[in-house]
Enzyme design. Structure first.
Site, PDB file in Angstrom:
ATOM      1  NE  ARG A  55       7.232  -1.758  14.886  1.00 35.83           N
ATOM      2  CZ  ARG A  55       8.140  -1.515  13.935  1.00 35.83           C
ATOM      3  NH1 ARG A  55       8.326  -0.270  13.514  1.00 35.83           N
ATOM      4  NH2 ARG A  55       8.839  -2.485  13.406  1.00 35.83           N
ATOM      5  CE  LYS A  84      10.159  -5.169   9.782  1.00 37.66           C
ATOM      6  NZ  LYS A  84      11.156  -4.195   9.237  1.00 37.66           N
ATOM      7  CE1 TYR A 126       8.391   2.118   7.164  1.00 37.08           C
ATOM      8  CE2 TYR A 126       7.344   1.117   9.093  1.00 37.08           C
ATOM      9  CZ  TYR A 126       7.818   2.242   8.418  1.00 37.08           C
ATOM     10  OH  TYR A 126       7.711   3.478   8.994  1.00 37.08           O
ATOM     11  CG  HIS A 154      13.014  -2.487   4.550  1.00 37.42           C
ATOM     12  ND1 HIS A 154      13.582  -1.250   4.323  1.00 37.42           N
ATOM     13  CD2 HIS A 154      12.228  -2.351   5.647  1.00 37.42           C
ATOM     14  CE1 HIS A 154      13.167  -0.399   5.247  1.00 37.42           C
ATOM     15  NE2 HIS A 154      12.337  -1.041   6.054  1.00 37.42           N
ATOM     16  CD  GLU A 190      10.304  -0.154   2.280  1.00 39.45           C
ATOM     17  OE1 GLU A 190      10.576  -1.150   1.577  1.00 39.45           O
ATOM     18  OE2 GLU A 190       9.324  -0.115   3.052  1.00 39.45           O
ATOM     19  CG  ASP A 211      15.796  -2.250   7.482  1.00 38.71           C
ATOM     20  OD1 ASP A 211      16.768  -1.666   6.959  1.00 38.71           O
ATOM     21  OD2 ASP A 211      14.890  -1.640   8.074  1.00 38.71           O
TER      22      ASP A 211
END
Length: 370
Positions: free
Chosen positions: A15, A75, A94, A96, A118, A270
């Site tokens: 992506r 990411k 993102y 996490h 998130e 994750d």
């Protein structure tokens, strides 16, 4: 503001954080967009597509990180990217963080302000920037699990839909949120006998109402999970506690009681995973077998369908990017407390309580740091 989009370097990550249309919108807003060469290639976007809308093409990630005030990614940064981050820079991606002390410490050392997709919320308390990838991951989970259920890949050799006179596969979905519901609905549409377990009556009621009772629902307790796990063919882990580590719902003892060739796919990996025996895997080596049960632990499932995922992601992140770029993060967060909930780290300090609690670290509210 100068907005930078580096190429994703996580294994199997295809992506890109921004479509050419998104870049066009930001350029029209008066911002400078710098994107690393070939960053959009795996998603089907050429450098010319970005150049045509006024974005600058950078020859290296170093150039992007050095120039940009706001870094947009898909990411979390990897270890060799930590040194490219700098104080005063905002990272929007993102993250996490609850499952990775190394990542948190890397961000704290860089003193970057890290905003996690998130943990941004909307007025209804939902997680709007998590929704599109959760929808993709849930739907992908169904087809991945079916694939590994085939005998050629170590599974039980069961056709998910069954045939006349032969029962269909049985699937257990842990969690009835966006991920779990999408996985359950996809499996049910293909003929599986699906049960969702959750602690939220509202989620269970929604699943029952929307599917007309085609998906069974059960209130989640350890006894229920332990009982259901023994007869199922597919287990989908889809448990989320915003910003925190996922709770363990399936113990190793439970896994040991499962039928040989059962498939476990834990999408919450994750955030540490809700299955005790799960560990992160990669697109290149996605599965391993433990107690004769297949485990799939790829943490970035939507990367397998990058064009769909990139369009879906940009459509939801772009309004927030525009707000941060136009106002600066501090003013944007002050005006929008729901966006402010995305600030996980700033100036060497953890600013999200659930992350700090998961890693036994100290924290301060972002407003006392920025």
């Amino acid at each position: 503001m100068i907005i930078g989009i580096p190429k994703e370097i996580k294994e199997g990550e295809n992506r890109v954080a921004l479509t050419p249309a998104g870049a066009d919108r930001l350029v029209r807003d008066g911002h400078t967009v710098i994107i690393e060469k070939n960053a959009g290639k795996a998603s089907g976007f050429s450098d010319d597509d970005y150049a045509e809308v006024g974005a600058d093409i950078a020859a290296s990630a170093e150039k992007v990180f050095h120039s940009a005030d706001l870094i947009i990614k898909v990411k979390e940064p990897l270890k060799n990217e930590f040194v490219l981050l700098r104080e005063g820079q905002t990272l929007f991606t993102y993250l996490h963080l609850a499952s990775s002390r190394e990542l948190v410490e890397g961000l704290l050392t860089a003193r970057v302000t890290a905003v996690a997709y998130e943990t941004v919320k909307d007025i209804q308390g939902r997680l709007p920037l998590l929704v599109p990838m959760s929808e993709v991951a849930g739907r992908m989970a169904a087809q991945i699990a079916i694939h590994y259920l085939e005998a050629d890949f170590g599974g039980r050799g069961i056709l998910v839909s069954g045939v006349p006179g032969v029962p269909s596969a049985e699937a257990l979905v842990l969690g009835g949120g966006i991920v779990g519901f999408n996985a359950a609905r996809q499996l049910a549409a293909l003929g599986a006998r699906v049960t969702i377990v959750d602690v939220s009556h509202d989620r269970l009621k929604y699943a029952d109402d929307v599917t007309g009772g085609r998906i069974a629902t059960l209130f989640s307790t350890p006894w229920v999970v332990e009982k259901m796990i023994r007869s199922t063919d597919i287990v989908i882990g889809a448990v989320l506690v915003t910003g925190a580590k996922a709770p363990i719902l399936v113990t190793e003892a439970m896994v040991g009681s499962m039928k040989a060739g059962t498939v476990i796919l834990d999408i919450s990996v994750d955030q540490g995973g809700c299955v005790e025996t799960i560990r992160p895997t990669t697109h290149k080596n996605p599965v391993y077998t433990l107690h004769n049960v297949i485990h799939y632990g790829v943490p970035n499932i939507p990367a397998s369908v990058p064009r769909t995922s990139t369009y879906a992601l940009t459509s939801t992140t772009l309004p927030y990017v525009r707000k941060i770029a136009s106002l600066g993060l501090k003013k944007a967060a002050a005006e929008d407390p729901l966006l402010a909930q995305g600030i996980n780290c700033a100036k060497g300090t953890v600013t999200y309580e659930a992350v700090a609690a998961s890693l036994d670290m100290k924290w301060k509210p972002w407003s006392k740091v920025l």
